[in-house]
Design an enzyme around this catalytic site. Structure first.
Site, PDB file in Angstrom:
ATOM      1  N   SER A 143       0.861  -1.184   0.000  1.00 17.71           N
ATOM      2  CA  SER A 143       0.000   0.000   0.000  1.00 17.71           C
ATOM      3  C   SER A 143       0.897   1.234   0.000  1.00 17.71           C
ATOM      4  O   SER A 143       2.055   1.168   0.443  1.00 17.71           O
ATOM      5  CB  SER A 143      -0.880   0.009   1.257  1.00 17.71           C
ATOM      6  OG  SER A 143      -1.489   1.269   1.441  1.00 17.71           O
ATOM      7  N   TYR A 156      -2.508  -0.881  10.509  1.00 15.61           N
ATOM      8  CA  TYR A 156      -2.411  -1.144   9.076  1.00 15.61           C
ATOM      9  C   TYR A 156      -1.100  -0.596   8.522  1.00 15.61           C
ATOM     10  O   TYR A 156      -0.377  -1.293   7.791  1.00 15.61           O
ATOM     11  CB  TYR A 156      -3.602  -0.506   8.361  1.00 15.61           C
ATOM     12  CG  TYR A 156      -3.633  -0.741   6.866  1.00 15.61           C
ATOM     13  CD1 TYR A 156      -4.077  -1.949   6.349  1.00 15.61           C
ATOM     14  CD2 TYR A 156      -3.247   0.249   5.971  1.00 15.61           C
ATOM     15  CE1 TYR A 156      -4.125  -2.173   4.984  1.00 15.61           C
ATOM     16  CE2 TYR A 156      -3.290   0.042   4.609  1.00 15.61           C
ATOM     17  CZ  TYR A 156      -3.731  -1.174   4.120  1.00 15.61           C
ATOM     18  OH  TYR A 156      -3.764  -1.387   2.759  1.00 15.61           O
TER      19      TYR A 156
END
Length: 255
Positions: A143, A156
């Protein structure tokens, strides 16, 4: 076809980016092992799409957050197709919370699936490639948040930051085996995980203001990058992150 004769395992490929990757790899000639947490209708829809490309496919269920399942997923895939040449670590979850409210259960879920799972699936894959004395490809779906802070999603970001360092380390350690290791780092992609954003016009407008290409990414944008890294075109590429974000990373600012 760039991947004829290859077998790819894509974790978390029952929907979204994972499904797009599985189908695109099949279009390039690879046979596909569709991995998802459950052997459910969604996974079989991906399988149907793979078979519609004229390729072999199978569904393998397993909880990526459990090391024992990770080992079994690789073993089952090899038992079914005889080999796995390409591993795509796509399975991932996120949980939103203020840092002071993050529960241990949610922290464990995010880190177990996103980082621990990728670690142990890759370990089992590497053992297989060593046994058959063959090269391989590992592609992690990371990401932009391996680089970019994301308030309220600290677990995350920690998992993706860890994935970045794991990728760099393994690229060096596994190079003598002929195994390349790279990340693909999507930005904002139109998938079910972003349903809340898509249904909030003001949030969506603010986000688009941070994306120079002025659109959300599509799962196919990510899949195209994976095909490149899985192919011989990327034979000399290892230890790097390919960012697929429409320019978001270097233009982002908090509103």
């Amino acid at each position: 076809m760039k991947l004829a004769g290859k077998v790819a395992l894509v974790t978390g490929s029952g929907q979204g980016i994972g499904r797009a990757i599985a189908v695109r790899l099949a279009q390039e000639g690879a046979d596909i092992l569709v991995e998802d947490r459950l052997d459910n209708d969604s996974a079989h829809q991906t399988l149907d799409a793979v078979r519609a490309c004229g390729r072999r496919g199978a569904v393998i269920a397993g909880d990526i957050g459990r090391a024992a399942d990770d080992q079994r997923v690789i073993a089952d895939g090899v038992a079914q197709f005889g080999q796995i040449d390409i591993l795509v670590n796509n399975a991932g979850v996120e949980r939103r919370a203020d840092f002071w409210d993050v529960s241990e259960d949610d922290y464990d879920l995010v880190l177990n699936v996103n980082l621990k799972g990728a670690f142990f699936v890759t370990q089992a894959f590497v053992r297989h490639r060593r046994e058959v004395q063959a090269a391989g490809r590992v592609i992690n779906i990371s990401s932009v948040h391996e680089e970019l802070p994301f308030p309220h999603f600290t677990s995350y970001c920690a998992s993706k930051g860890g994935m970045k360092m794991m990728m760099r380390n393994l690229a060096i350690e596994l190079a003598p085996l002929g195994i390349t290791v790279n990340n693909v780092a999507p930005g904002a992609v139109e998938t079910p995980i972003n349903r809340q954003l898509l249904n909030n016009p003001s949030q969506l407008h603010a986000l688009l203001g941070n994306i120079p290409l002025n659109r959300l990414g599509q799962p196919g944008d990510v899949a195209g990058a994976v095909v490149y890294l899985a192919s011989d075109d990327a034979a000399y590429v290892t230890g790097t992150t390919l960012v697929v974000d429409g320019g978001l990373l270097w233009n982002y600012r908090e509103q």
